[in-house]
Motif scaffolding. Structure first.
Motif, PDB file in Angstrom:
ATOM      1  N   MET A  45      40.332  46.694  30.926  1.00  0.00           N
ATOM      2  CA  MET A  45      41.019  45.888  31.942  1.00  0.00           C
ATOM      3  C   MET A  45      40.134  44.715  32.356  1.00  0.00           C
ATOM      4  O   MET A  45      39.022  44.906  32.844  1.00  0.00           O
ATOM      5  CB  MET A  45      41.336  46.755  33.154  1.00  0.00           C
ATOM      6  CG  MET A  45      42.019  46.029  34.304  1.00  0.00           C
ATOM      7  SD  MET A  45      43.706  45.506  33.937  1.00  0.00           S
ATOM      8  CE  MET A  45      44.546  47.078  33.792  1.00  0.00           C
ATOM      9  N   ARG A  46      40.612  43.496  32.122  1.00  0.00           N
ATOM     10  CA  ARG A  46      39.843  42.296  32.448  1.00  0.00           C
ATOM     11  C   ARG A  46      40.329  41.768  33.805  1.00  0.00           C
ATOM     12  O   ARG A  46      41.484  41.353  33.928  1.00  0.00           O
ATOM     13  CB  ARG A  46      40.000  41.248  31.344  1.00  0.00           C
ATOM     14  CG  ARG A  46      39.496  41.725  29.985  1.00  0.00           C
ATOM     15  CD  ARG A  46      39.657  40.663  28.913  1.00  0.00           C
ATOM     16  NE  ARG A  46      38.904  39.455  29.191  1.00  0.00           N
ATOM     17  CZ  ARG A  46      37.597  39.313  28.985  1.00  0.00           C
ATOM     18  NH1 ARG A  46      36.889  40.336  28.514  1.00  0.00           N
ATOM     19  NH2 ARG A  46      36.989  38.183  29.255  1.00  0.00           N
ATOM     20  N   VAL A  47      39.429  41.801  34.793  1.00  0.00           N
ATOM     21  CA  VAL A  47      39.799  41.473  36.171  1.00  0.00           C
ATOM     22  C   VAL A  47      38.980  40.283  36.660  1.00  0.00           C
ATOM     23  O   VAL A  47      37.753  40.240  36.492  1.00  0.00           O
ATOM     24  CB  VAL A  47      39.553  42.675  37.107  1.00  0.00           C
ATOM     25  CG1 VAL A  47      40.017  42.353  38.522  1.00  0.00           C
ATOM     26  CG2 VAL A  47      40.248  43.916  36.578  1.00  0.00           C
ATOM     27  N   VAL A  48      39.667  39.323  37.262  1.00  0.00           N
ATOM     28  CA  VAL A  48      39.009  38.211  37.954  1.00  0.00           C
ATOM     29  C   VAL A  48      39.288  38.366  39.442  1.00  0.00           C
ATOM     30  O   VAL A  48      40.439  38.553  39.857  1.00  0.00           O
ATOM     31  CB  VAL A  48      39.523  36.841  37.453  1.00  0.00           C
ATOM     32  CG1 VAL A  48      39.120  35.726  38.415  1.00  0.00           C
ATOM     33  CG2 VAL A  48      38.988  36.554  36.062  1.00  0.00           C
ATOM     34  N   THR A  49      38.244  38.314  40.246  1.00  0.00           N
ATOM     35  CA  THR A  49      38.387  38.418  41.700  1.00  0.00           C
ATOM     36  C   THR A  49      37.952  37.100  42.334  1.00  0.00           C
ATOM     37  O   THR A  49      36.870  36.593  42.038  1.00  0.00           O
ATOM     38  CB  THR A  49      37.542  39.564  42.256  1.00  0.00           C
ATOM     39  OG1 THR A  49      36.172  39.365  41.901  1.00  0.00           O
ATOM     40  CG2 THR A  49      38.007  40.893  41.715  1.00  0.00           C
ATOM     41  N   LEU A  50      38.794  36.559  43.191  1.00  0.00           N
ATOM     42  CA  LEU A  50      38.533  35.244  43.760  1.00  0.00           C
ATOM     43  C   LEU A  50      38.192  35.285  45.245  1.00  0.00           C
ATOM     44  O   LEU A  50      38.312  34.276  45.939  1.00  0.00           O
ATOM     45  CB  LEU A  50      39.733  34.325  43.514  1.00  0.00           C
ATOM     46  CG  LEU A  50      39.929  33.949  42.046  1.00  0.00           C
ATOM     47  CD1 LEU A  50      41.194  33.137  41.851  1.00  0.00           C
ATOM     48  CD2 LEU A  50      38.713  33.178  41.517  1.00  0.00           C
ATOM     49  N   LEU A  51      37.754  36.443  45.734  1.00  0.00           N
ATOM     50  CA  LEU A  51      37.240  36.537  47.094  1.00  0.00           C
ATOM     51  C   LEU A  51      36.277  37.722  47.144  1.00  0.00           C
ATOM     52  O   LEU A  51      36.449  38.718  46.426  1.00  0.00           O
ATOM     53  CB  LEU A  51      38.350  36.704  48.124  1.00  0.00           C
ATOM     54  CG  LEU A  51      39.228  37.944  48.091  1.00  0.00           C
ATOM     55  CD1 LEU A  51      39.890  38.131  49.455  1.00  0.00           C
ATOM     56  CD2 LEU A  51      40.307  37.830  47.021  1.00  0.00           C
ATOM     57  N   PRO A  52      35.224  37.612  47.963  1.00  0.00           N
ATOM     58  CA  PRO A  52      34.186  38.642  47.985  1.00  0.00           C
ATOM     59  C   PRO A  52      34.693  40.035  48.311  1.00  0.00           C
ATOM     60  O   PRO A  52      34.220  41.019  47.737  1.00  0.00           O
ATOM     61  CB  PRO A  52      33.215  38.133  49.059  1.00  0.00           C
ATOM     62  CG  PRO A  52      33.374  36.643  49.011  1.00  0.00           C
ATOM     63  CD  PRO A  52      34.843  36.433  48.777  1.00  0.00           C
ATOM     64  N   SER A  53      35.656  40.155  49.230  1.00  0.00           N
ATOM     65  CA  SER A  53      36.149  41.486  49.590  1.00  0.00           C
ATOM     66  C   SER A  53      36.821  42.157  48.407  1.00  0.00           C
ATOM     67  O   SER A  53      36.652  43.367  48.180  1.00  0.00           O
ATOM     68  CB  SER A  53      37.119  41.390  50.775  1.00  0.00           C
ATOM     69  OG  SER A  53      38.208  40.536  50.478  1.00  0.00           O
ATOM     70  N   ALA A  54      37.570  41.412  47.625  1.00  0.00           N
ATOM     71  CA  ALA A  54      38.216  41.987  46.441  1.00  0.00           C
ATOM     72  C   ALA A  54      37.181  42.405  45.411  1.00  0.00           C
ATOM     73  O   ALA A  54      37.331  43.434  44.738  1.00  0.00           O
ATOM     74  CB  ALA A  54      39.195  40.986  45.838  1.00  0.00           C
ATOM     75  N   THR A  55      36.130  41.613  45.281  1.00  0.00           N
ATOM     76  CA  THR A  55      35.058  41.969  44.356  1.00  0.00           C
ATOM     77  C   THR A  55      34.435  43.296  44.758  1.00  0.00           C
ATOM     78  O   THR A  55      34.178  44.167  43.914  1.00  0.00           O
ATOM     79  CB  THR A  55      33.991  40.857  44.323  1.00  0.00           C
ATOM     80  OG1 THR A  55      34.587  39.660  43.810  1.00  0.00           O
ATOM     81  CG2 THR A  55      32.815  41.243  43.445  1.00  0.00           C
ATOM     82  N   GLU A  56      34.207  43.490  46.052  1.00  0.00           N
ATOM     83  CA  GLU A  56      33.630  44.750  46.520  1.00  0.00           C
ATOM     84  C   GLU A  56      34.573  45.923  46.258  1.00  0.00           C
ATOM     85  O   GLU A  56      34.138  47.015  45.886  1.00  0.00           O
ATOM     86  CB  GLU A  56      33.290  44.652  48.004  1.00  0.00           C
ATOM     87  CG  GLU A  56      32.162  43.666  48.287  1.00  0.00           C
ATOM     88  CD  GLU A  56      31.615  43.770  49.704  1.00  0.00           C
ATOM     89  OE1 GLU A  56      31.726  44.861  50.305  1.00  0.00           O
ATOM     90  OE2 GLU A  56      31.081  42.770  50.205  1.00  0.00           O
TER      91      GLU A  56
END
Length: 303
Positions: free
Chosen positions: A1-12
């Motif tokens: 699964m290739r995921v891009v997160t565009l905000l720090p909370s989502a990255t966490e």
């Protein structure tokens, strides 16, 4: 699964669910491994500027092409299956409309998942939604159960308090803004009273006279995007205002700087850490003191 997160909370959230994103935002710095991932956007605002300068730059950017620009070449190269963005605040991270347009224009076969958190319940729902999107449902269920248990422990302990201190949390210093969204609810869970914003309300500028009239028992300075060091550099924006020294919180040594960048204003799993920190500031006799890298006293740092 290739995921891009565009905000720090989502990255966490994604890391907490056991997935390493292939791309992140320019602000993603936790866990430390996130700093090594390619950034898919950039800011048109200088994050090292003063609070008043940043406010002016944001206003100018909003009148122009927006606060953030998406690196479409990098986004296309990463070929994500899921792109996670937000709908809470155009100033805090890339807006979901801008992301959806980029994905469509690039012809990417990617789901755009928009998080819109205004409460702890919204956070828990977002964790479940991310878990479903990246095939980590069970991990999401376990994570939410753990976070709910910690929240319940705070509420149980706070219920033993003999006082309910009034609290004000400032998430910008010039102009002064009082924190909304999840903060009013969390202050009350922590055993405090929050009389300057309703649950889920957007943060907005306030006249300084409103703060002095409220005269909180506990004052927290936690500017959005500022860590403790950057907040200390900008403290004169609030400590130099008329009547600051006369505030009850300042007189009684209950004024604090909290790391807004990593805690107060980041709607990821560490919001529960923030709840625990707020509980300790409201009721130091009932809760362990927060770590020094998260909270420092504001009063001794007066300009």
């Amino acid at each position: 699964m290739r995921v891009v997160t565009l905000l720090p909370s989502a990255t966490e959230i994604v890391y907490a669910l056991g997935v390493e994103p292939v791309g992140v935002s320019h602000e993603c710095d936790y866990p430390p491994a996130a700093r090594e991932r390619p950034a898919v956007n950039r800011s048109r605002v200088d994050p090292a500027a003063s609070s008043s300068e940043i406010n002016e730059q944001v206003a100018a950017a909003e009148d122009g092409d927006g606060v953030y620009a998406i690196d479409r070449k990098t986004l296309s190269t990463l070929a994500p299956d899921v792109v996670i963005t937000q709908g809470v605040c155009d100033v805090c991270a890339v807006d979901h409309v801008q992301v959806a347009e980029a994905v469509a224009d690039l012809g990417l076969d990617a789901e755009v998942l928009t998080l819109d958190v205004h409460s702890l319940a919204d956070l828990f729902d977002s964790i479940h939604r991310v878990g479903a999107a990246i095939d980590r449902d069970e991990r999401a269920t376990d994570l939410v159960a753990n976070l709910r248990e910690r929240v319940a422990a705070v509420e149980t302990t706070a219920a033993r308090a003999s006082e309910t201190p009034t609290v004000a949390v400032l998430d910008w210093l010039d102009p002064v803004m009082v924190a909304g969204h999840w903060i009013p609810e969390m202050v009350e869970m922590a055993g405090g009273a929050y009389g300057m914003a309703d649950h889920g309300a957007h943060s907005r500028p306030r006249e300084w006279g409103e703060v002095t009239a409220y005269d909180p028992d506990v004052l927290v300075a936690a500017p959005c995007g500022f860590d403790i060091d950057q907040t200390r550099k900008n403290l004169a924006d609030v400590t130099g205002r008329p009547g600051f020294d006369d505030l009850r919180a300042v007189r009684e040594g209950r004024a604090y700087v909290v790391d807004g960048h990593h805690y107060v204003n980041r709607s990821g799993p560490r919001l529960v850490d923030t709840l625990e920190h707020l509980a300790a500031l409201c009721h130091p006799d009932l809760f362990d003191a927060p770590p020094r890298d998260a909270v420092v006293e504001l009063a001794p740092l007066r300009a």
